[in-house]
Design a protein around this motif. Structure first.
Motif, PDB file in Angstrom:
ATOM      1  N   MET A 157       0.843  -1.196   0.000  1.00  0.00           N
ATOM      2  CA  MET A 157       0.000   0.000   0.000  1.00  0.00           C
ATOM      3  C   MET A 157       0.877   1.245   0.000  1.00  0.00           C
ATOM      4  O   MET A 157       1.882   1.290   0.698  1.00  0.00           O
ATOM      5  CB  MET A 157      -0.884   0.030   1.255  1.00  0.00           C
ATOM      6  N   GLN A 158       0.484   2.244  -0.768  1.00  0.00           N
ATOM      7  CA  GLN A 158       1.163   3.536  -0.696  1.00  0.00           C
ATOM      8  C   GLN A 158       0.472   4.376   0.359  1.00  0.00           C
ATOM      9  O   GLN A 158      -0.736   4.570   0.317  1.00  0.00           O
ATOM     10  CB  GLN A 158       1.120   4.247  -2.056  1.00  0.00           C
ATOM     11  N   THR A 159       1.253   4.858   1.328  1.00  0.00           N
ATOM     12  CA  THR A 159       0.689   5.593   2.450  1.00  0.00           C
ATOM     13  C   THR A 159       1.378   6.952   2.580  1.00  0.00           C
ATOM     14  O   THR A 159       2.306   7.269   1.833  1.00  0.00           O
ATOM     15  CB  THR A 159       0.864   4.811   3.765  1.00  0.00           C
ATOM     16  N   SER A 160       0.965   7.716   3.547  1.00  0.00           N
ATOM     17  CA  SER A 160       1.612   9.010   3.805  1.00  0.00           C
ATOM     18  C   SER A 160       2.877   8.848   4.641  1.00  0.00           C
ATOM     19  O   SER A 160       3.534   9.828   4.986  1.00  0.00           O
ATOM     20  CB  SER A 160       0.640   9.950   4.522  1.00  0.00           C
ATOM     21  N   SER A 161       3.233   7.605   4.972  1.00  0.00           N
ATOM     22  CA  SER A 161       4.489   7.309   5.690  1.00  0.00           C
ATOM     23  C   SER A 161       5.328   6.358   4.838  1.00  0.00           C
ATOM     24  O   SER A 161       5.503   5.188   5.185  1.00  0.00           O
ATOM     25  CB  SER A 161       4.192   6.692   7.064  1.00  0.00           C
ATOM     26  N   PRO A 162       5.834   6.840   3.698  1.00  0.00           N
ATOM     27  CA  PRO A 162       6.451   5.961   2.704  1.00  0.00           C
ATOM     28  C   PRO A 162       7.725   5.265   3.162  1.00  0.00           C
ATOM     29  O   PRO A 162       8.077   4.219   2.616  1.00  0.00           O
ATOM     30  CB  PRO A 162       6.748   6.909   1.532  1.00  0.00           C
ATOM     31  N   ALA A 163       8.431   5.819   4.133  1.00  0.00           N
ATOM     32  CA  ALA A 163       9.682   5.192   4.565  1.00  0.00           C
ATOM     33  C   ALA A 163       9.451   3.811   5.163  1.00  0.00           C
ATOM     34  O   ALA A 163      10.383   3.000   5.245  1.00  0.00           O
ATOM     35  CB  ALA A 163      10.407   6.074   5.570  1.00  0.00           C
ATOM     36  N   ILE A 164       8.207   3.526   5.590  1.00  0.00           N
ATOM     37  CA  ILE A 164       7.915   2.189   6.125  1.00  0.00           C
ATOM     38  C   ILE A 164       6.902   1.445   5.249  1.00  0.00           C
ATOM     39  O   ILE A 164       6.268   0.487   5.701  1.00  0.00           O
ATOM     40  CB  ILE A 164       7.452   2.240   7.604  1.00  0.00           C
ATOM     41  N   ASP A 165       6.786   1.886   3.987  1.00  0.00           N
ATOM     42  CA  ASP A 165       5.983   1.130   3.019  1.00  0.00           C
ATOM     43  C   ASP A 165       6.845  -0.006   2.477  1.00  0.00           C
ATOM     44  O   ASP A 165       7.372   0.036   1.360  1.00  0.00           O
ATOM     45  CB  ASP A 165       5.522   2.046   1.879  1.00  0.00           C
ATOM     46  N   ILE A 166       7.031  -1.012   3.298  1.00  0.00           N
ATOM     47  CA  ILE A 166       7.945  -2.122   3.007  1.00  0.00           C
ATOM     48  C   ILE A 166       7.293  -3.422   3.464  1.00  0.00           C
ATOM     49  O   ILE A 166       6.695  -3.479   4.538  1.00  0.00           O
ATOM     50  CB  ILE A 166       9.297  -1.924   3.745  1.00  0.00           C
ATOM     51  N   LEU A 167       7.416  -4.456   2.641  1.00  0.00           N
ATOM     52  CA  LEU A 167       6.891  -5.769   3.031  1.00  0.00           C
ATOM     53  C   LEU A 167       8.014  -6.764   3.343  1.00  0.00           C
ATOM     54  O   LEU A 167       7.819  -7.671   4.138  1.00  0.00           O
ATOM     55  CB  LEU A 167       5.992  -6.331   1.925  1.00  0.00           C
ATOM     56  N   LYS A 168       9.175  -6.604   2.696  1.00  0.00           N
ATOM     57  CA  LYS A 168      10.298  -7.503   2.952  1.00  0.00           C
ATOM     58  C   LYS A 168      11.309  -6.788   3.847  1.00  0.00           C
ATOM     59  O   LYS A 168      12.031  -5.916   3.401  1.00  0.00           O
ATOM     60  CB  LYS A 168      10.957  -7.929   1.638  1.00  0.00           C
ATOM     61  N   SER A 169      11.346  -7.177   5.092  1.00  0.00           N
ATOM     62  CA  SER A 169      12.179  -6.499   6.094  1.00  0.00           C
ATOM     63  C   SER A 169      13.550  -7.154   6.153  1.00  0.00           C
ATOM     64  O   SER A 169      13.728  -8.196   6.788  1.00  0.00           O
ATOM     65  CB  SER A 169      11.501  -6.566   7.462  1.00  0.00           C
ATOM     66  N   SER A 170      14.530  -6.537   5.521  1.00  0.00           N
ATOM     67  CA  SER A 170      15.828  -7.204   5.361  1.00  0.00           C
ATOM     68  C   SER A 170      16.541  -7.432   6.688  1.00  0.00           C
ATOM     69  O   SER A 170      17.151  -8.474   6.905  1.00  0.00           O
ATOM     70  CB  SER A 170      16.723  -6.400   4.411  1.00  0.00           C
ATOM     71  N   ASN A 171      16.488  -6.464   7.610  1.00  0.00           N
ATOM     72  CA  ASN A 171      17.248  -6.613   8.856  1.00  0.00           C
ATOM     73  C   ASN A 171      16.629  -7.588   9.844  1.00  0.00           C
ATOM     74  O   ASN A 171      17.259  -7.934  10.845  1.00  0.00           O
ATOM     75  CB  ASN A 171      17.441  -5.248   9.515  1.00  0.00           C
ATOM     76  N   LEU A 172      15.414  -8.024   9.570  1.00  0.00           N
ATOM     77  CA  LEU A 172      14.820  -9.067  10.415  1.00  0.00           C
ATOM     78  C   LEU A 172      15.722 -10.295  10.433  1.00  0.00           C
ATOM     79  O   LEU A 172      15.796 -11.019  11.437  1.00  0.00           O
ATOM     80  CB  LEU A 172      13.432  -9.430   9.887  1.00  0.00           C
ATOM     81  N   GLU A 173      16.410 -10.530   9.332  1.00  0.00           N
ATOM     82  CA  GLU A 173      17.295 -11.684   9.225  1.00  0.00           C
ATOM     83  C   GLU A 173      18.369 -11.665  10.312  1.00  0.00           C
ATOM     84  O   GLU A 173      18.703 -12.707  10.888  1.00  0.00           O
ATOM     85  CB  GLU A 173      17.943 -11.689   7.833  1.00  0.00           C
ATOM     86  N   ARG A 174      18.905 -10.486  10.599  1.00  0.00           N
ATOM     87  CA  ARG A 174      19.931 -10.387  11.639  1.00  0.00           C
ATOM     88  C   ARG A 174      19.355 -10.741  13.012  1.00  0.00           C
ATOM     89  O   ARG A 174      20.017 -11.387  13.828  1.00  0.00           O
ATOM     90  CB  ARG A 174      20.519  -8.966  11.668  1.00  0.00           C
ATOM     91  N   HIS A 175      18.133 -10.288  13.276  1.00  0.00           N
ATOM     92  CA  HIS A 175      17.558 -10.568  14.590  1.00  0.00           C
ATOM     93  C   HIS A 175      17.229 -12.049  14.748  1.00  0.00           C
ATOM     94  O   HIS A 175      17.430 -12.627  15.821  1.00  0.00           O
ATOM     95  CB  HIS A 175      16.312  -9.727  14.825  1.00  0.00           C
ATOM     96  N   LEU A 176      16.727 -12.665  13.692  1.00  0.00           N
ATOM     97  CA  LEU A 176      16.432 -14.100  13.769  1.00  0.00           C
ATOM     98  C   LEU A 176      17.723 -14.890  13.973  1.00  0.00           C
ATOM     99  O   LEU A 176      17.748 -15.871  14.718  1.00  0.00           O
ATOM    100  CB  LEU A 176      15.706 -14.560  12.505  1.00  0.00           C
ATOM    101  N   HIS A 177      18.795 -14.466  13.328  1.00  0.00           N
ATOM    102  CA  HIS A 177      20.090 -15.117  13.527  1.00  0.00           C
ATOM    103  C   HIS A 177      20.523 -14.996  14.984  1.00  0.00           C
ATOM    104  O   HIS A 177      21.061 -15.940  15.576  1.00  0.00           O
ATOM    105  CB  HIS A 177      21.121 -14.468  12.607  1.00  0.00           C
TER     106      HIS A 177
END
Length: 739
Positions: free
Chosen positions: A550-570
């Protein structure tokens, strides 16, 4: 290429033949082996080098030096007693009275220049570091250890010792001011810093000195691995283990994983954190970075220079990341005082200088960035501030969703283009841009072609790069210390933090700060309508099936694939690279993965999550402005709404204010219920400014838009091959072809 740098300062002594001889003489018992290893370690720790203790008067250099010398079984030299008084045939105080402060420093330096020693522990005088030539002489054969004692503790100690003036302190200058003045000299010379928090015994400080020297000499132990590497792979592929410099330059691991410290995160004791309560942001930044970056990668004096350049006059607030009271038990961490008005500046004013220091001098580098808005302008601005020499060999291309950022963000990115940086609009969304960049990095044929043909390597400045994520840890720790400094809490009292996030980098930095000893109780993850992270944290199911961005008025968090989540799961999976590989392979192929129950429980120990609709976001902006006169940006408003819903009010909550509202003027004007909104970004900012808002409209943003209204940018199709062709064209125009 990096190993030469890392070994330059090391002078270890290893006597293998002697160790074999010892084993033949003495029986092989566990107790003896442990004793022998300890003794040999001590022998090699000293070698022919000196351990040189440096610090202000009252730091404990003499006492600690004697204990360290006793533990090592080596000679101990106190400069005051064994060098100066012997040379002058009079006491230090008599000499000072005889010649005065300025001449004393010169005489002291001359005496030290004539002195030499090896394999000793040397305690300098408090004023030795103020004489450059003698300190250069000392450093040639010594590891300089700075005993960093909080100023208030030094003043208390000197009062007990009935010392009311020290060398260089002129009439009318306070003890605090002269101690602060001297710090510039200590910072110039030390190799290692040892934090000497209040209440430590000299014995404990001596042990800290020995631990620090061992770390200094053991540069091999601080390495980075990919989040997707297994232990068996590491045994088979020694090249998969990287040093800090290599992790920074490469950006992304060759297997598509993200680099993380192999031994985990450094930690601080409660006392060490407390010793930083009165420190400035710049001072805190350097101390934290020194724990993460081995001096073999970046020496302390160079790191200090980089930090001071990064957080200098380019920030409009001297506190860099100030904490502002909002309402109730809520505080705003203002992260928008940098040149491009977003939290990305806190990392991207620092990261380019780290990068430029780490890269080989005879190679060109093109930094590729995928951005959902704020990162683009911050990267372009940060890399434009490199030296002219560095800008000739380091360039940046940012790819952003052409129709997925605010008009002001786009204008700013275009306006931030410089001689070594370009913005490219992609006819797709951020997730495509980020995935495409990862594919380009892992295309070894393409990257090899660029290296051979143009002498140019690729790197990244997104938060997938460790040097981009690392500076974000600093402001989360600093915010807690500010609460303590302002007497709002005592150290050890818990806080919550609420962070608007899409790529999980900013909240991961807060989780890292918690692991390092900052008493954060819960990290609250705040999402907009693209709430895949909220669902994941609540259920353990990361599910992209059927989701559309979705395009929102808060575009910096218009993201579905969270790349840094990988570091936390590790991290929570105790470094299980095989599991991380499996999970993200499932996400790539099946568009979902499910976290097992025990890992979900670990995840939820630190994290809670919520999301906010567009309507509630704009309503929060209006409500806060109506009651306080303060304007939240659209991302901060989302965090405010989620904090109101999830925070239980038993402790303070710090809300990360990640951008200045000026960047999202149309949405802000709608939230404030201003009827007539002009299309021109400059007109929108002037209209906002007429309301005398708090904080004022961002001056740097206004300046950028005024100066660069007519600049152009390139647009390309949502095709990886098209993007690769564009990258090659940039390289052809920027760097010379290799023949």
């Amino acid at each position: 290429m990096f190993h030469v740098v890392r070994y330059q300062h090391l002078k270890l002594t290893q006597n293998i033949g002697f160790s074999v001889h010892l084993k033949l003489i003495f029986p092989r018992t566990l107790a003896f082996v442990q004793l022998w290893k300890s003794w040999l370690s001590t022998l090699s720790l000293v070698g022919d080098q000196n351990i040189v203790l440096m610090g202000p008067p009252g730091a404990g250099k003499t006492t600690v030096g004697r204990i360290v010398g006793h533990k090592l079984g080596c000679r101990v030299i106190d400069v005051d007693d064994d060098v100066l008084e012997t040379t002058w045939n009079m006491s230090v105080s008599e000499k000072l009275q005889d010649v005065g402060s300025r001449q004393f420093i010169e005489e002291e330096g001359k005496a030290l220049l004539k002195f030499s020693a090896s394999g000793s522990v040397i305690s300098l005088s408090g004023s030795n570091p103020m004489h450059a030539a003698s300190m250069q002489h000392v450093k040639k054969n010594g590891i300089v250890v700075y005993l960093d004692v909080p100023t208030r503790d030094i003043i208390d100690r000197l009062e007990l010792m009935k010392v009311d003036r020290i060398v260089g302190q002129d009439s009318g200058i306070s003890m605090r001011d002269i101690l602060q003045f001297r710090k510039q000299f200590y910072k110039k010379w030390y190799d290692i810093r040892v934090l000497c928090e209040g209440g430590l015994t000299a014995e404990v400080v001596a042990d800290k000195v020995l631990d620090a020297v061992k770390r200094y000499q053991d540069s091999e132990s601080e390495t980075f691995i990919s989040t997707r590497h297994t232990r068996s792979e590491m045994c088979e592929q020694k090249g998969s283990v990287k040093y800090f410099t290599e992790a920074v330059v490469e950006g992304l691991a060759s297997d598509g994983g993200l680099f993380v410290p192999e031994k985990g995160l450094p930690t601080f004791t409660a006392g060490e954190w407390q010793s930083l309560v009165e420190a400035t942001y710049v001072e805190r930044a350097q101390v934290i970075l020194e724990r993460f970056i081995h001096p073999a990668d970046i020496p302390a004096f160079k790191l200090g220079e980089i930090v001071e350049i990064a957080y200098g006059e380019n920030f409009t607030c001297s506190k860099i990341a100030p904490l502002r009271y909002l309402t109730g038990n809520q505080f705003l961490l203002e992260l928008f005082h940098g040149p491009t008005a977003s939290f990305k500046d806190l990392a991207l004013q620092l990261m380019p200088h780290l990068f430029a220091y780490c890269v080989p001098k005879r190679c060109n580098y093109l930094v590729l960035v995928a951005t959902s808005g704020d990162t683009g302008s911050a990267v372009l601005d940060g890399f434009s501030r490199l030296s002219d020499t560095d800008k000739q060999r380091i360039a940046v291309v940012t790819f952003f969703p052409e129709d997925g950022v605010s008009q002001i963000q786009k204008s700013q990115m275009i306006g931030c283009q410089r001689e070594n940086g370009w913005s490219v609009g992609v006819k797709s969304d951020f997730d495509f841009c980020q995935t495409a960049i990862k594919k380009i990095f892992t295309n070894s044929d393409y990257s090899g072609f660029l290296t051979v043909e143009y002498g140019t390597a690729l790197s990244a400045a997104n938060s997938i790069n460790w040097a981009r994520l690392l500076p974000q840890v600093i402001y989360h720790a600093s915010a807690y210390l500010d609460l303590v400094h302002q007497d709002i809490i005592t150290f050890g009292s818990p806080i919550d933090v609420c962070i608007p996030t899409g790529n999980f980098g900013n909240i991961l930095a807060a989780l890292y700060a918690k692991r390092m000893g900052i008493p954060i109780r819960k990290c609250i993850c705040a999402s907009n309508g693209n709430n895949v992270l909220t669902d994941f944290i609540r259920t353990g199911l990361y599910d992209l099936r059927g989701r559309r961005l979705m395009q929102t008025s808060s575009p910096a968090i218009d993201i579905l694939k969270s790349s840094n989540l990988e570091r936390h799961l590790h991290l929570i999976a105790s470094g299980d690279g095989q599991l991380v590989t499996q999970l993200f392979s499932e996400l790539e192929k099946q568009c979902h993965f499910q976290l097992q129950k025990d890992l979900l429980e670990k995840l939820q120990q630190d994290l809670v999550a919520g999301w906010c609709s567009e309507e509630d976001c704009l309503a929060a902006i209006h409500s806060v402005y109506s009651t306080t006169g303060y304007i939240l940006d659209t991302h901060t408003a989302i965090a405010k709404v989620v904090a109101d819903r999830l925070q239980d009010r038993t402790c303070p909550v710090i809300i990360s204010s990640t951008a200045h509202y000026s960047k999202f003027a149309p949405a802000i004007l709608r939230a404030l219920r201003i009827a007539e909104i002009k299309q021109n970004p400059l007109s929108q900012l002037h209209l906002l400014s007429s309301y005398s808002p708090l904080p004022p409209v961002h001056r740097g943003l206004l300046k950028t838009l005024k100066e660069n209204e007519k600049q152009k940018h390139q647009i390309c199709a949502a095709d990886v091959n098209v993007m690769m062709a564009h990258i090659e064209t940039v390289i052809q125009n920027k760097f010379m072809k290799v023949f």
